[in-house]
Structures are given as structure tokens and as C-alpha cells.
Design an enzyme around this catalytic site. Structure first.
Site, mmCIF file in Angstrom:
data_model
loop_
_atom_site.group_PDB
_atom_site.id
_atom_site.type_symbol
_atom_site.label_atom_id
_atom_site.label_comp_id
_atom_site.label_asym_id
_atom_site.label_seq_id
_atom_site.Cartn_x
_atom_site.Cartn_y
_atom_site.Cartn_z
ATOM 1 N N SER A 62 1.059 -1.170 -0.079
ATOM 2 C CA SER A 62 0.137 0.267 -0.183
ATOM 3 C C SER A 62 0.898 1.611 -0.273
ATOM 4 O O SER A 62 0.833 2.057 0.071
ATOM 5 C CB SER A 62 -0.998 0.211 0.978
ATOM 6 N N LYS A 99 1.795 4.396 7.288
ATOM 7 C CA LYS A 99 0.801 4.646 6.570
ATOM 8 C C LYS A 99 1.648 6.518 6.122
ATOM 9 O O LYS A 99 2.548 7.057 7.224
ATOM 10 C CB LYS A 99 -0.669 5.034 6.946
#
Lengths: 143, 402
Positions: A62, A99
Site C-alpha cells: 500500500s 502510512k
């Protein structure tokens, strides 16, 4: 007898590269070679605060847009204050996740760097904590 | 727990080497009655019932985290004495306001390492230990208690039992109670002559310390029984590996001797070295050696210490201090039965050590030492539930998913 370990964040087994005072030139040997400087210690540059620095392994895709790939090594510095846009290690419901932190006045967002993933909005009741700030990613280029 | 967020709300206990007994646990586990020294097989039901997570001791991880904490602390003080793997004394710099300074340190340690610490402030080490008790137990103080400025200092001393005072063993406790001295306050105000008669100069010092007169300079106190630390500052900076190894070998022998004197063995040893924290390019490094079976055998200690020093050594560093820390201490008797089955050499080595100690006691320390050494320990350590070596092993780094 076992030597179990030396700190992961270790100066000891570090890579030391000689640094030449003058640019290398072809042809005549330069007298500048006599002025060999201190060895460069890569860790000294990448890990200025060993007591606060941890290494982590990445799993997942991701964050590929940030150049972070599955299997890469992350250098994580806990002493830094997370700011908007920083790539962080967050603890989310008992798991570590990498993230990009998006802070606005009202919301905290954990954004992926891959359009296949939607950002995670941190809501009340979620177990959430910024654990550390990612300062470097070590990515091998061998195929 | 800093490295495994899943454990945050769980009861957790740590088992000794070879997974025999409970070594320690977090507050939740202690609340369930899982106390130090309880054999694991006796509490199996409790463990299952409450989903208690059991981990084998992992000295590589504890050693690393401990040294990180010590390193952060060291950079905040002109003087630090490492007292055990999880405890140290620091002198607060003249310019600092103690309470604010301590809260800042506590915050920094938490942020940098993820390890919560408690800080007790006072004018002597004995009082600082008492202040630390308060900081640890009474949550309203936020982990820092300054006895020197606290309004309720008298009240705290008046309720603090003598047996909890640093340096009071079972014998002295018994005697003090028989004299009607039950609290720190009562000992502080006791008749000095009477205390001197029974407890000698140690007792008098203790009284003075309780009065806030510091008379135990850093590094001059008897070390705790649960850990042994032998460290020295060098007279001048040392840069050669051979010199460092000689120094560390001496510290390790001394520590081994202390262990045997206490009839204890250590499960692991942490070797550390550092440069001056107040010069540029501050360097501090440590290595942890976990013994397959707890030991107090000098040659084993010396060999491990030399190897560990070679691992942390880096040319060009002007080292100012080095030391060894023995951790996971347990009584010699706990390993005896275990060893008989696997290692016939044990009795022989024990005899050798007791002869060595006897000679050194009689003719002075260092009369006999270890020249070369080497013991093969071929059996494997059992630690089924060892937590990952998150910070010291490439294959066991924490994983962040994304």
C-alpha cells in the site's frame, strides 16, 4: 557460549567507507590521497539517535507510491514529532502499520500511497497511536 | 510491550531460562497472583483461564532496551550510576528545577524508547528510593515524586515501613521492630548510639541519609542481590581493544566472584562501553550474552565478556567507561538438579571456583585469576516461548503492514 546479540542499531558492525579529500582523477596519482579523511560511517548519517531508533520490516504494497515495497527495511525514529505528511508507523487496533499521516484541524487520516487502497479515517473508539516517524527506507535493487 | 502492541491490555508474565518459574509480570498478571518464583506448572489453569501471555526471558531484548533508556538518561545528567538493568541514580544538574526536569526526562524516555519509568527525587539516595516508591505506586503524581519539596514528606516517612528501606535486610528489620522502630520516620529519629551498636557505621549512614544528608556517594553502596553491576570509569580514554578486553575481563571476574559469594548464578550478562556523553560523537554500545544454563563460573564469564567487547568495539572511539551487568540472578540450588543429569563437569568446576575464591580471600584479590579459558556448553537452552529479539536480530524485526 553464545554471543546472542549486539544491538540492531549498532555502530559496531557498521560499514565504513574511506572518503577521499579530492575527487578521483585518472592518470597521475594525486598527492591528495595522502590526506585520507575519517572513514564515513553510514549509520552515523542515517541514525543520529540510536537510543530512539528502531528497524522494521515492511509487509504489503500500500505504500509503493512512496517507494516503500514489501520486504524493505524501515528506519524509524521515535524522537521525532509526527507532522502532516510524514510517513509514520502507527499502531492501529493492535497492529503496526506504515502510512502517510494527514492531519487537519478536524480529522486524522492514514493515507496509503497506492490508489487500490482507501485512506483510513481515525475515529473515536479506535485504538490508535503514532509509534514513530519513518526516516529512511532501505530498498535493495538486486533482481 | 513497546514492540508488540497486541499485548497492551493483556496479562503478561516472563518465565525464567528453561521456563521453570515466573520471573516477573506486568501489573495485570500480578493482580492475578502470578508472583515471582511461582513454578509455571502450578499456575497452568490460571494462565489458561485469563489468557495470560507467557514469554521466556529474552535478555537480548531487555539488555537492548535497558541500554537505550540508560543512554537517554545519561545525556541529561552530569553523573549517573547504573544500579541494575532497570534502575539508576542520577545527579540533577544545579541549574535545573527538579520536578520539571524529572517530568521532562520521563517524557523523553517514554517518547524515545516506549518504556515507562518512575522518578523519585530527594537529597539522598535512600530518600530518593523512598520517593520512587511513591512515584511508582501513587498514580496521581504522574510518575514523578519530589520528596524534597513535597508538603506531605513527613507523613510519607511516617507510614513507610522500615523493611522497605534500601539496605534493610530481614535481620535488621526484625531487630528494629523489636526496638519499636517500625517506620522510616522512627528510624530517622532513633538514637544514633543505639543504632551504631547494632548496625555499625552502615546504620548511622542510613539515619543520616534519612535526614537528607547524602553520605552514600554514587557507586559506593552495596549492590542489590537481584543484579550485579561492575563498572569503572577509565583514568584516561581507552581506544585499544586489547586494553578494553583486559578491563572487561577483570570486571567479569569480579562480578562472578560476587555471584558465588551470594551463592547465585546469572542467566545473562550485559557488557557495555561508552564515550563521554558530553563530547561530540557520543557513542554507547552494549551486547547481551545469554548463558545456556545460568552460571557463576569465572572462565565462562571472562570468555563471554571478551567476546562481547570485541563485538561492540569500534576503532577510534575514546571510551571513558565500561562495565558488566549480571542479570537474571537465581540461587545456585535452582540449577543443580538440572545440571547433574547433563553435565558431569559441573561439580569439578564448582570445586575449582571455591578453591580460587578461598585463595583470593586469604592472599588478596586477584592472587589467582584466569589466564585462558574455554568451556564447551553443548546442551541447548530451552526457551519455548521467547519473544522475538525485535531489536537485535535481523530475522526477528517487528513487521509493519501496509
Amino acid at each position: 557460549m553464545l554471543i546472542c546479540s549486539v544491538h540492531a542499531v549498532s555502530w559496531a558492525d557498521s560499514l565504513c567507507l574511506p572518503c577521499l579529500a579530492a575527487p578521483i582523477s585518472a592518470g597521475f596519482p594525486s598527492t591528495a590521497d595522502d590526506h585520507l579523511q575519517n572513514n564515513l560511517n553510514l549509520q552515523e548519517a542515517l541514525i543520529p539517535r540510536p537510543a530512539a531508533t528502531f528497524l522494521m520490516r515492511v509487509q504489503g504494497d500500500s505504500m509503493e507510491g512512496c517507494g516503500i515495497f514489501s520486504g524493505d527495511l524501515l528506519v524509524v525514529d521515535r524522537s521525532l514529532t509526527p507532522v502532516d505528511g510524514a510517513v509514520v508507523i502507527a499502531v492501529l487496533n493492535g497492529e503496526f502499520t506504515v502510512k502517510q499521516l494527514r492531519l487537519s484541524q478536524k480529522t486524522i487520516l492514514l493515507a496509503a500511497a497506492n490508489s487500490d487502497y482507501t485512506p483510513i479515517v481515525v475515529k473515536a473508539g479506535m485504538e490508535f497511536q503514532v509509534w514513530g516517524v519513518v526516516t529512511y527506507v532501505v530498498h535493495g535493487l538486486q533482481v | 510491550m513497546a514492540l508488540n502492541p497486541r499485548l497492551q491490555h493483556k496479562p503478561v508474565v516472563i518465565a525464567s531460562n528453561n521456563d521453570g518459574v515466573v520471573v516477573t509480570g506486568n501489573a495485570k498478571a500480578k493482580g492475578l497472583g502470578l508472583k515471582m518464583g511461582v513454578p509455571l506448572f502450578k499456575v497452568q489453569d490460571l494462565i489458561q483461564q485469563h489468557d495470560v501471555r507467557v514469554f521466556s526471558s529474552n535478555y537480548a531484548l531487555y539488555g537492548d532496551l535497558s541500554q537505550r533508556v540508560m543512554s537517554v538518561l545519561e545525556q541529561h545528567t552530569p553523573e549517573q550510576e547504573i544500579y541494575s538493568i532497570d534502575e539508576c541514580f542520577m545527579r540533577i544538574p544545579e541549574f535545573a528545577e527538579a520536578t520539571t526536569y524529572s517530568h521532562n526526562i520521563r517524557k523523553t524516555v517514554m517518547k524515545w524508547t516506549g518504556i515507562p519509568v518512575s522518578i523519585g527525587v530527594a537529597t539522598s539516595k535512600t530518600l530518593a528510593k523512598i520517593a520512587n516508591h511513591v512515584a511508582k505506586q501513587q498514580k496521581q503524581y504522574g510518575g514523578v515524586f519530589d520528596l524534597a519539596t513535597a508538603g506531605n514528606a513527613e507523613g510519607i516517612l511516617a507510614t513507610f515501613p522500615v523493611k522497605e528501606i534500601w539496605g534493610i535486610g530481614r535481620q535488621y528489620n526484625k531487630w528494629l521492630l523489636s526496638q519499636g522502630i517500625e517506620t522510616a520516620k522512627e528510624l530517622r529519629d532513633a538514637n544514633e548510639g543505639m543504632i551504631r551498636q547494632k548496625m555499625g557505621v552502615v546504620g548511622v549512614r542510613m539515619i543520616h541519609e534519612l535526614r537528607g544528608i547524602s553520605c552514600l556517594p554514587l557507586e559506593l553502596v552495596a549492590k542489590p542481590k537481584k543484579e550485579i553491576c561492575v563498572s569503572r570509569s577509565f583514568g584516561q580514554p581507552v581506544t585499544e581493544l586489547a586494553d578494553l578486553q583486559d578491563a572487561i575481563a577483570t570486571h567479569a571476574s569480579r562480578a562472578a566472584e560476587k555471584l558465588r559469594h551470594q551463592q547465585q548464578v546469572a542467566e545473562a550478562m550485559i557488557v557495555f562501553a561508552r564515550t563521554s556523553p558530553f563530547k561530540s560523537r557520543y557513542f554507547r554500545q552494549s551486547a547481551t550474552v545469554q548463558f545456556p544454563i545460568a552460571t557463576s563460573y569465572t572462565p565462562a564469564m571472562v570468555e563471554a565478556a571478551r567476546k562481547a567487547m570485541a563485538r561492540i568495539y569500534e576503532p577510534g572511539r575514546e571510551l571513558q567507561k565500561a562495565g558488566v551487568l549480571m542479570v537474571g540472578l537465581c540461587p545456585e540450588t535452582t540449577i543443580q538438579g538440572h545440571l547433574w543429569e547433563k553435565d558431569e563437569g559441573w561439580e569439578k568446576r564448582k570445586r575449582l571456583m571455591s578453591i580460587m575464591d578461598e585463595v583470593n580471600d586469604r592472599f588478596g584479590r586477584g592472587t589467582i585469576g584466569i589466564a585462558a579459558s574455554g568451556v564447551k556448553q553443548t546442551w541447548k537452552m530451552q526457551s519455548k516461548w521467547r519473544s522475538p529479539r525485535y531489536t537485535t536480530c535481523w530475522a526477528e524485526l517487528p513487521v509493519a503492514s501496509c
